[in-house]
Scaffold this motif. Structure first.
Motif, short mmCIF file in Angstrom:
data_model
loop_
_atom_site.label_atom_id
_atom_site.label_comp_id
_atom_site.label_asym_id
_atom_site.label_seq_id
_atom_site.Cartn_x
_atom_site.Cartn_y
_atom_site.Cartn_z
N HIS A 140 0.83 -1.25 0.28
CA HIS A 140 0.76 -0.07 0.43
C HIS A 140 0.84 1.58 0.01
N PRO A 141 1.18 2.21 -0.90
CA PRO A 141 1.98 2.83 -0.94
C PRO A 141 0.91 4.05 -0.10
N ILE A 142 2.04 5.16 0.33
CA ILE A 142 1.46 6.23 1.83
C ILE A 142 2.63 7.44 0.59
N THR A 143 1.44 8.33 0.70
CA THR A 143 2.23 9.91 -0.40
C THR A 143 4.10 10.04 0.66
N VAL A 144 4.70 10.85 0.04
CA VAL A 144 5.63 11.46 1.30
C VAL A 144 5.72 12.49 0.35
N ASP A 145 5.65 14.12 1.43
CA ASP A 145 5.58 14.78 0.69
C ASP A 145 6.76 16.01 1.48
N GLU A 146 6.81 17.02 1.88
CA GLU A 146 8.44 17.73 2.13
C GLU A 146 8.89 17.70 3.58
N ASP A 147 8.06 16.80 4.47
CA ASP A 147 7.85 16.84 5.72
C ASP A 147 8.57 14.98 6.05
N VAL A 153 5.70 -0.57 7.97
CA VAL A 153 5.65 0.54 7.33
C VAL A 153 7.00 -0.29 6.67
N VAL A 154 7.52 0.28 6.00
CA VAL A 154 9.04 1.02 5.30
C VAL A 154 9.49 2.27 4.94
N THR A 155 10.25 2.57 5.31
CA THR A 155 10.55 4.64 5.41
C THR A 155 12.07 4.18 6.13
N THR A 156 12.06 5.57 4.99
CA THR A 156 13.65 5.53 4.56
C THR A 156 13.34 7.39 4.66
N PRO A 157 13.79 7.00 6.38
CA PRO A 157 13.28 8.45 7.12
C PRO A 157 14.32 9.64 7.29
N SER A 158 16.08 9.22 6.94
CA SER A 158 16.67 9.76 6.82
C SER A 158 16.95 10.81 5.69
N ARG A 159 16.39 10.42 4.72
CA ARG A 159 16.62 11.08 2.66
C ARG A 159 15.75 9.38 2.16
N ASN A 160 14.39 10.56 1.76
CA ASN A 160 13.07 9.26 0.79
C ASN A 160 14.06 9.40 -0.35
N TYR A 161 14.05 8.25 -1.15
CA TYR A 161 14.46 7.85 -2.06
C TYR A 161 13.47 7.73 -2.79
N LEU A 180 13.34 11.49 -3.70
CA LEU A 180 13.11 12.53 -3.24
C LEU A 180 14.42 13.16 -2.23
N GLY A 181 14.80 12.79 -2.11
CA GLY A 181 15.76 13.14 -0.20
C GLY A 181 15.40 13.71 0.27
N THR A 182 13.47 14.05 0.61
CA THR A 182 12.57 14.60 1.84
C THR A 182 13.45 14.14 2.98
N LEU A 226 14.99 22.94 -15.83
CA LEU A 226 15.37 21.77 -14.82
C LEU A 226 15.06 22.89 -13.50
N SER A 227 14.49 21.95 -12.29
CA SER A 227 14.59 22.52 -11.17
C SER A 227 14.83 22.02 -10.27
N VAL A 228 16.24 22.12 -9.33
CA VAL A 228 16.95 21.26 -8.72
C VAL A 228 15.63 21.23 -7.25
N LEU A 229 15.03 19.91 -6.83
CA LEU A 229 14.60 19.92 -5.50
C LEU A 229 15.45 19.63 -4.21
N PRO A 230 14.99 20.07 -3.40
CA PRO A 230 15.83 20.74 -2.22
C PRO A 230 16.35 18.82 -1.28
N SER A 231 17.47 18.82 -1.90
CA SER A 231 17.70 17.19 -0.57
C SER A 231 19.49 18.70 0.14
N ASP A 232 19.74 17.12 1.43
CA ASP A 232 20.37 17.48 2.08
C ASP A 232 22.16 16.57 1.91
N GLY A 233 21.62 15.17 0.78
CA GLY A 233 22.22 14.57 0.96
C GLY A 233 22.92 13.59 0.14
N GLY A 234 22.97 12.27 0.19
CA GLY A 234 23.10 11.19 -0.68
C GLY A 234 23.73 10.80 -2.18
#
Length: 506
Positions: free
Chosen positions: A250-257, A274-282, A284-286, A422-430
């Motif tokens: 079941h997909p759960i939406t990822v937003d800016e938070d 629930v499978v999540t990438t809390p440090s950095r979504n893959y 998007l990088g959020t 092109l517009s870069v989406l915010p991300s702090d790493g990866g």
């Protein structure tokens, strides 16, 4: 009427060679006669020429013919009658089966037309098969490619050799499905210091990668029909592994938070995992906000659910220190922490790890024993030494600086040469950036066009579960641009080709 020409019985091509790779004459004749018997060219009871006559006809030695006849007689294809010669056996127990097999060989069903019944597990898994191109070597902008030139392979080779120079019992007869104690202890120490993970070596299990970790989690904790919640967008490989268990993904939406925890209340029944990438979504990088982290942990406790924290590349954060793990906030032992060395070191290492809640260690150890026994120990031993002698930390620090420079360079290229498209989406790493297409363009089609010019960019929309036909929502259109594996001059040249392609498509 007796036959006069038996040249057809001595085939020129067979797949049967001796130890030196040569086709022996007697095996060649043996195969020719056997095939003729099985497909009906030689009939039951039919007399074969005398060995001397057949040898003369075929231009081979009589000993070759005798050896072939003897082998065929011992296997039941020929029978000898004293004073009369050799005959095709009148009864062959497997004749009907062999005839049927040879008939199919003469009129084969094309592979694409042959009906194949796959298991429901396989069908579910293949629904999520990769939709990305495959290159023999990494091409610019592949988002999963680290800098292989920067890895100390000479040092790594010495550690591998040293691990076998005087191997201990753990290497020669490994018996613990959790993995080598030295490596598990080093991983636990590194995670406590760098990620704030609350663990010791007894909770660490070595696996062949993050997908095996998820497969083990699904086997241990999920029944067919259970719901597993995943991030949308997210990595397709995760969904495929989980779907194979019979779970409903079941997909759960990822937003800016980060993951929208409120979305977990909208599933038909509470999710089991629930499978999540809390440090950095893959991809998007959020980052999952602190408020949502606490909310997710509370939700898992209230619903007797498990959280799988996939921390795939958190060692590479460029804007501030590494974030603390979700597992480190967990006070109810609900989080299974997953990590991999494929991006930090090199993909071919095929090693990752799980950090398990204490209550799950025994079950996972038992299940792993049935899955693939004990992970290969040699690479584990070398990696344990790589950690213990400080090489791992040095490598991460070195590459973090280098990747940060390449990331800044790619952002500058986009700002200077392609800000209108092109517009870069915010991300702090990866190891990659996500860039939204500012014009209404099909990023799937664009990915295919970029492949033609040798660029391995990934369509951002392909990571969205809701981009599939059964959903109406239109995901973000853009490109996932890996930067880690290429020097600045290569990035500049490749980016120029990328921009030209995008503008041409516009």
């Amino acid at each position: 009427m007796p036959r006069s020409d038996y040249s057809w019985i001595y085939p020129s091509q067979i797949n049967d060679t001796d130890d030196q790779g040569r086709i022996t004459a007697y095996r060649r004749l043996y195969h020719g006669i056997r095939s003729a018997i099985l497909d009906g060219r030689l009939h039951p009871g039919e007399r074969l020429p005398a060995s001397r006559d057949l040898a003369r006809s075929l231009g081979i030695s009589r000993n070759t013919v005798v050896a072939s006849f003897d082998l065929l007689t011992s296997e039941g294809y020929l029978e000898t009658r004293v004073g009369a010669g050799s005959f095709v056996a009148s009864t062959l127990p497997d004749r009907d089966m062999q005839t049927s097999q040879n008939a199919r060989a003469r009129h084969p069903i094309a592979p694409k037309d042959r009906p194949v019944r796959l298991s429901k597990s396989a069908q579910r898994m293949l629904t999520y098969q990769r939709r990305f191109p495959r290159f023999r070597v990494a091409r610019p902008f592949n988002p999963a490619t680290p800098d292989l030139d920067g890895f100390p392979f000479d040092l790594w080779a010495r550690l591998l050799r040293r691990s076998w120079r005087a191997p201990d019992i753990d290497l020669t007869i490994p018996d613990d499905p959790l993995g080598l104690p030295l490596l598990r202890a080093e991983i636990a120490k590194w995670l406590r210091q760098s990620r704030g993970v609350n663990c010791d070596a007894d909770q660490v299990m070595i696996v062949s990668g993050a997908q095996q970790a998820l497969d083990l989690a699904a086997r241990a904790l999920v029944d067919p029909g259970d719901i597993i919640a995943t991030e949308d967008p997210g990595y397709e490989g995760i969904r495929g592994v989980l779907a194979a268990s019979g779970a409903v993904v079941h997909p759960i939406t990822v937003d800016e938070d980060g993951l929208d925890v409120k979305g977990l209340t909208k599933t038909p029944s509470p999710a089991r995992i629930v499978v999540t990438t809390p440090s950095r979504n893959y991809p998007l990088g959020t980052t999952l906000s602190l408020a949502r982290r606490l909310s997710l942990l509370q939700w898992a406790q209230d619903n007797d659910a498990w959280i799988v924290e996939d921390d795939y590349d958190s060692d590479y954060r460029y804007d501030g220190p590494p974030l603390s793990s979700l597992q480190g906030l967990d006070t109810d032992n609900r989080v299974i922490y997953v990590g991999t060395f494929s991006r930090v070191m090199f993909p071919g290492i095929r090693l990752g790890y799980l950090v398990l809640p204490p209550a799950l260690v025994s079950a996972f150890r038992g299940i792993r024993g049935f899955a693939d026994g004990v992970p290969a120990p040699t690479t584990q031993a070398a990696l344990g030494a790589f950690f213990a002698e400080g090489h791992f930390g040095s490598h991460v620090r070195k590459m973090r600086m280098q990747y940060g420079e390449r990331r800044s360079h790619l952002k500058s290229l986009i700002a200077d040469d392609a800000s209108d498209i092109l517009s870069v989406l915010p991300s702090d790493g990866g190891l990659h950036l996500c860039a939204r297409l500012t014009r209404a363009q099909d990023d799937i089609n664009m990915q295919e066009e970029l492949v033609k010019v040798g660029l391995d960019c990934r369509a951002l929309s392909s990571y969205f579960e809701k981009s599939r036909p059964e959903h109406d929502a239109v995901p973000v259109r853009g490109l996932v641009l890996g930067f880690a594996g290429w020097k600045k001059d290569v990035l500049s040249q490749s980016f120029g080709e990328l921009v030209r392609t995008i503008r041409r498509m516009s």
